[in-house]
Design a protein around this motif. Sequence first.
Motif, PDB file in Angstrom:
ATOM      1  N   ALA A 185      -6.004 -48.721-121.750  1.00 27.57           N
ATOM      2  CA  ALA A 185      -5.824 -49.805-120.782  1.00 27.57           C
ATOM      3  C   ALA A 185      -4.355 -49.995-120.430  1.00 27.57           C
ATOM      4  O   ALA A 185      -4.005 -50.242-119.275  1.00 27.57           O
ATOM      5  N   THR A 186      -3.478 -49.847-121.413  1.00 26.59           N
ATOM      6  CA  THR A 186      -2.040 -50.004-121.171  1.00 26.59           C
ATOM      7  C   THR A 186      -1.532 -48.921-120.227  1.00 26.59           C
ATOM      8  O   THR A 186      -0.765 -49.189-119.294  1.00 26.59           O
ATOM      9  N   THR A 187      -1.970 -47.694-120.448  1.00 28.65           N
ATOM     10  CA  THR A 187      -1.542 -46.589-119.593  1.00 28.65           C
ATOM     11  C   THR A 187      -2.102 -46.734-118.184  1.00 28.65           C
ATOM     12  O   THR A 187      -1.410 -46.492-117.198  1.00 28.65           O
ATOM     13  N   LEU A 188      -3.357 -47.126-118.089  1.00 28.03           N
ATOM     14  CA  LEU A 188      -3.953 -47.345-116.772  1.00 28.03           C
ATOM     15  C   LEU A 188      -3.194 -48.434-115.998  1.00 28.03           C
ATOM     16  O   LEU A 188      -2.927 -48.286-114.793  1.00 28.03           O
ATOM     17  N   ALA A 189      -2.828 -49.526-116.693  1.00 25.74           N
ATOM     18  CA  ALA A 189      -2.085 -50.606-116.036  1.00 25.74           C
ATOM     19  C   ALA A 189      -0.738 -50.110-115.530  1.00 25.74           C
ATOM     20  O   ALA A 189      -0.306 -50.481-114.430  1.00 25.74           O
ATOM     21  N   ALA A 190      -0.080 -49.249-116.307  1.00 21.16           N
ATOM     22  CA  ALA A 190       1.215 -48.700-115.882  1.00 21.16           C
ATOM     23  C   ALA A 190       1.057 -47.820-114.647  1.00 21.16           C
ATOM     24  O   ALA A 190       2.007 -47.661-113.867  1.00 21.16           O
ATOM     25  N   GLN A 191      -0.134 -47.260-114.463  1.00 20.55           N
ATOM     26  CA  GLN A 191      -0.393 -46.397-113.304  1.00 20.55           C
ATOM     27  C   GLN A 191      -0.996 -47.186-112.125  1.00 20.55           C
ATOM     28  O   GLN A 191      -1.358 -46.586-111.115  1.00 20.55           O
ATOM     29  N   PHE A 231      -3.748 -49.328-112.257  1.00 20.49           N
ATOM     30  CA  PHE A 231      -5.157 -49.708-112.410  1.00 20.49           C
ATOM     31  C   PHE A 231      -5.239 -50.884-113.385  1.00 20.49           C
ATOM     32  O   PHE A 231      -5.451 -50.705-114.585  1.00 20.49           O
ATOM     33  N   THR A 232      -5.044 -52.084-112.845  1.00 21.60           N
ATOM     34  CA  THR A 232      -4.908 -53.265-113.693  1.00 21.60           C
ATOM     35  C   THR A 232      -6.230 -53.969-113.983  1.00 21.60           C
ATOM     36  O   THR A 232      -6.281 -54.861-114.821  1.00 21.60           O
ATOM     37  N   ASP A 233      -7.291 -53.602-113.265  1.00 21.34           N
ATOM     38  CA  ASP A 233      -8.587 -54.257-113.468  1.00 21.34           C
ATOM     39  C   ASP A 233      -9.393 -53.492-114.510  1.00 21.34           C
ATOM     40  O   ASP A 233     -10.260 -52.674-114.190  1.00 21.34           O
ATOM     41  N   ALA A 234      -9.088 -53.744-115.765  1.00 16.96           N
ATOM     42  CA  ALA A 234      -9.799 -53.131-116.884  1.00 16.96           C
ATOM     43  C   ALA A 234     -10.180 -54.238-117.859  1.00 16.96           C
ATOM     44  O   ALA A 234      -9.309 -54.997-118.301  1.00 16.96           O
ATOM     45  N   ILE A 250     -13.602 -50.245-116.237  1.00 18.15           N
ATOM     46  CA  ILE A 250     -12.446 -49.965-115.392  1.00 18.15           C
ATOM     47  C   ILE A 250     -12.875 -49.904-113.932  1.00 18.15           C
ATOM     48  O   ILE A 250     -13.809 -49.176-113.575  1.00 18.15           O
TER      49      ILE A 250
END
Length: 318
Positions: free
Chosen positions: A238-244, A246-249, A259
């Motif tokens: 989730a942290t990596t997705l948010a950095a890319q 994709f904050t809706d997890a 996600i």
Amino acid sequence: MSARPLAFAVGGLTKTFDSLTAVDDVSFVVPAGSVAALVGPHGAGKTTVLRMLLGLLTPTSGTASVGGPGSGVRARQRAVGAMLTPRGLHPARRVFDQLRVYAAAAGVSDARVEELLALVRLTDVAGERIGGLTEGMRTRLALAVALLGEPPLLVLDDPATGLDIGETAWLNDHLRGHARRGGTVLLTSRTLSTVLPIADELIVMDRGRVAYQGSPARLRRSHPDRLLVKASSPIALATTLAAQGFTDAVMRPDGRLAIAEASLTQLESAASAARVQLTEVTPEHIHPDQVLAALTHTGPTAPAYPAPPAAAGYGPPR
């Protein structure tokens, strides 16, 4: 560019019957050349709103106008074709005769009657009694009555009732074509899935109040499809997705990460960057009527208004 004129305008609309509040402080506008849908379960107040717009019920408070504020009864009579529930069809009358009765009241020729029978695909049953028709046929006949005077504004209560998939597709094409030609449609539905293909604006009602108002796209963004993911470290993923971006997890109670907006390829790339192993990925598709259920109380409710006599379903369009 100037704003489009309003076809319908409702402000602070409230209707009570004794101790029952059927419609409670409802406001919305429908610009000309668009399709708007009032959506909600039985008893939500949709038909009551339509009846107040048409002048068949007097609001307890608030305003309901056709053609914008101040247009009054004359504009409503001149411009609107309506189909309400009940349909106002005499079961003992033959199909062609039913249309002729309303055609005479509206000053419309028999040629228009023949044209509409062909349009709604009832020519083959024109001589049959209405009581023997299927529900879908009765709906199409009521629609033909609403269309008799070629009104620019259409007010349609559950127009897809009883229609099969092919008939619903035809109805959608006809209503979208009506809007493209400058007409306006305000319709009701008990399901979101029925109106999403044609609606420009949604007004979701629940127990007399507005639960959502806006475009289908905005509603969809607030209830997106997701990928349900089991991973060796959901938090790291989730942290990596948010950095890319994709904050809706969202972490589900069962430990899976839900996600939104990320594709499988993007998910796998983020997992690789986070050095996280994916053990299960399942698509979760949100049906529109699941969204409606989340917005409303779908249990049994009392009727939103006292049922009128069957013959009072609508008046002839003029």
